[in-house]
Design a protein around this motif. Structure first.
Motif, PDB file in Angstrom:
ATOM      1  N   THR A   1      -6.407  -3.534   7.409  1.00  0.00           N
ATOM      2  CA  THR A   1      -5.906  -2.192   7.666  1.00  0.00           C
ATOM      3  C   THR A   1      -5.753  -2.062   9.180  1.00  0.00           C
ATOM      4  OG1 THR A   1      -8.161  -1.312   7.710  1.00  0.00           O
ATOM      5  CG2 THR A   1      -6.948  -1.138   5.618  1.00  0.00           C
TER       6      THR A   1
ATOM      7  N   LEU B   1       0.617  -3.801   2.933  1.00  0.00           N
ATOM      8  CA  LEU B   1      -0.299  -2.691   3.114  1.00  0.00           C
ATOM      9  C   LEU B   1       0.166  -1.907   4.330  1.00  0.00           C
ATOM     10  CD1 LEU B   1      -3.232  -1.433   2.589  1.00  0.00           C
ATOM     11  CD2 LEU B   1      -3.956  -2.984   4.381  1.00  0.00           C
ATOM     12  N   THR B   2       0.231  -0.592   4.198  1.00  0.00           N
ATOM     13  CA  THR B   2       0.578   0.259   5.335  1.00  0.00           C
ATOM     14  C   THR B   2      -0.257   1.526   5.255  1.00  0.00           C
ATOM     15  OG1 THR B   2       2.400   1.220   6.603  1.00  0.00           O
ATOM     16  CG2 THR B   2       2.497   1.457   4.211  1.00  0.00           C
ATOM     17  N   CYS B   3      -0.513   2.120   6.412  1.00  0.00           N
ATOM     18  CA  CYS B   3      -1.332   3.331   6.477  1.00  0.00           C
ATOM     19  C   CYS B   3      -0.669   4.344   7.401  1.00  0.00           C
ATOM     20  CB  CYS B   3      -2.722   3.010   7.023  1.00  0.00           C
ATOM     21  SG  CYS B   3      -3.664   1.832   6.035  1.00  0.00           S
ATOM     22  N   THR B   4      -1.051   5.613   7.234  1.00  0.00           N
ATOM     23  CA  THR B   4      -0.595   6.636   8.158  1.00  0.00           C
ATOM     24  C   THR B   4      -1.239   6.370   9.516  1.00  0.00           C
ATOM     25  OG1 THR B   4      -2.402   8.095   7.510  1.00  0.00           O
ATOM     26  CG2 THR B   4      -0.302   8.383   6.359  1.00  0.00           C
TER      27      THR B   4
ATOM     28  N   GLN C   1      -4.728   7.035   9.539  1.00  0.00           N
ATOM     29  CA  GLN C   1      -5.322   6.248   8.452  1.00  0.00           C
ATOM     30  C   GLN C   1      -6.045   7.101   7.417  1.00  0.00           C
ATOM     31  OE1 GLN C   1      -6.621   2.233   9.343  1.00  0.00           O
ATOM     32  NE2 GLN C   1      -6.287   2.741  11.500  1.00  0.00           N
TER      33      GLN C   1
ATOM     34  N   CYS D   1      -3.442   5.282   2.811  1.00  0.00           N
ATOM     35  CA  CYS D   1      -2.857   3.927   2.869  1.00  0.00           C
ATOM     36  C   CYS D   1      -2.139   3.662   1.554  1.00  0.00           C
ATOM     37  CB  CYS D   1      -3.934   2.869   3.085  1.00  0.00           C
ATOM     38  SG  CYS D   1      -4.739   2.942   4.686  1.00  0.00           S
ATOM     39  N   TRP D   2      -1.139   2.787   1.607  1.00  0.00           N
ATOM     40  CA  TRP D   2      -0.384   2.391   0.424  1.00  0.00           C
ATOM     41  C   TRP D   2      -0.360   0.878   0.343  1.00  0.00           C
ATOM     42  CZ3 TRP D   2       0.898   6.206   3.749  1.00  0.00           C
ATOM     43  CH2 TRP D   2       1.039   7.496   3.209  1.00  0.00           C
ATOM     44  N   ILE D   3      -0.467   0.385  -0.877  1.00  0.00           N
ATOM     45  CA  ILE D   3      -0.351  -1.043  -1.137  1.00  0.00           C
ATOM     46  C   ILE D   3       0.868  -1.224  -2.029  1.00  0.00           C
ATOM     47  CG2 ILE D   3      -1.408  -3.064  -2.189  1.00  0.00           C
ATOM     48  CD1 ILE D   3      -4.123  -1.820  -1.523  1.00  0.00           C
TER      49      ILE D   3
END
Length: 127
Positions: free
Chosen positions: A67, A113-116, A119, A122-124
């Motif tokens: 992350t 994987l990305t996050c705001t 944080q 998060c999205w997978i």
């Protein structure tokens, strides 16, 4: 910086990921274990000085992604699971069973994987 990641078994990592703060690398492969390697162990011994395993997958681990804050690590395995690990405790936060219907059409290890920015979310993305 060049870091050699070795293992006790005659196996080589299939993938390695560098933590966002460059303090460690996570290596994955056929040993079913994710191994965290400290890159700059403290000379005073106050922090981890050797490899730290994350065990739970039941097949080859293909990929790992940290992350953005480096507090968690997502991994995907041939056991058709994706796990998110809490790196403070070394425990699996959750296990996602991936669909097996199209295993030949898309590789299991193809995920992201990305996050705001803060944080808070998060999205997978998986195939």
């Amino acid at each position: 910086m060049l870091v050699e990641i070795t293992s006790p078994l005659p196996d080589r990592p299939l993938w390695a990921a560098l933590s966002p703060d460059d303090s460690e690398a996570a290596a994955v492969g056929r040993q079913l274990v994710v191994t965290r390697h400290p890159l700059d162990p403290p000379a005073d011994g106050a922090g981890p000085t050797g490899p730290r395993p994350l065990a739970g997958h039941e097949s080859t681990v293909y990929r790992a992604i940290y992350t953005p804050n480096g507090q968690a690590l997502a991994t995907v395995s041939g056991d058709t699971t994706l796990r998110l690990w809490d790196l403070t405790t070394g425990q699996s936060l959750f296990r996602l069973q991936l669909p097996t219907a199209n295993r030949d059409a898309s590789p299991l290890w193809d995920f992201d994987l990305t996050c705001t920015t803060d944080q808070s979310a998060c999205w997978i993305a998986v195939p």
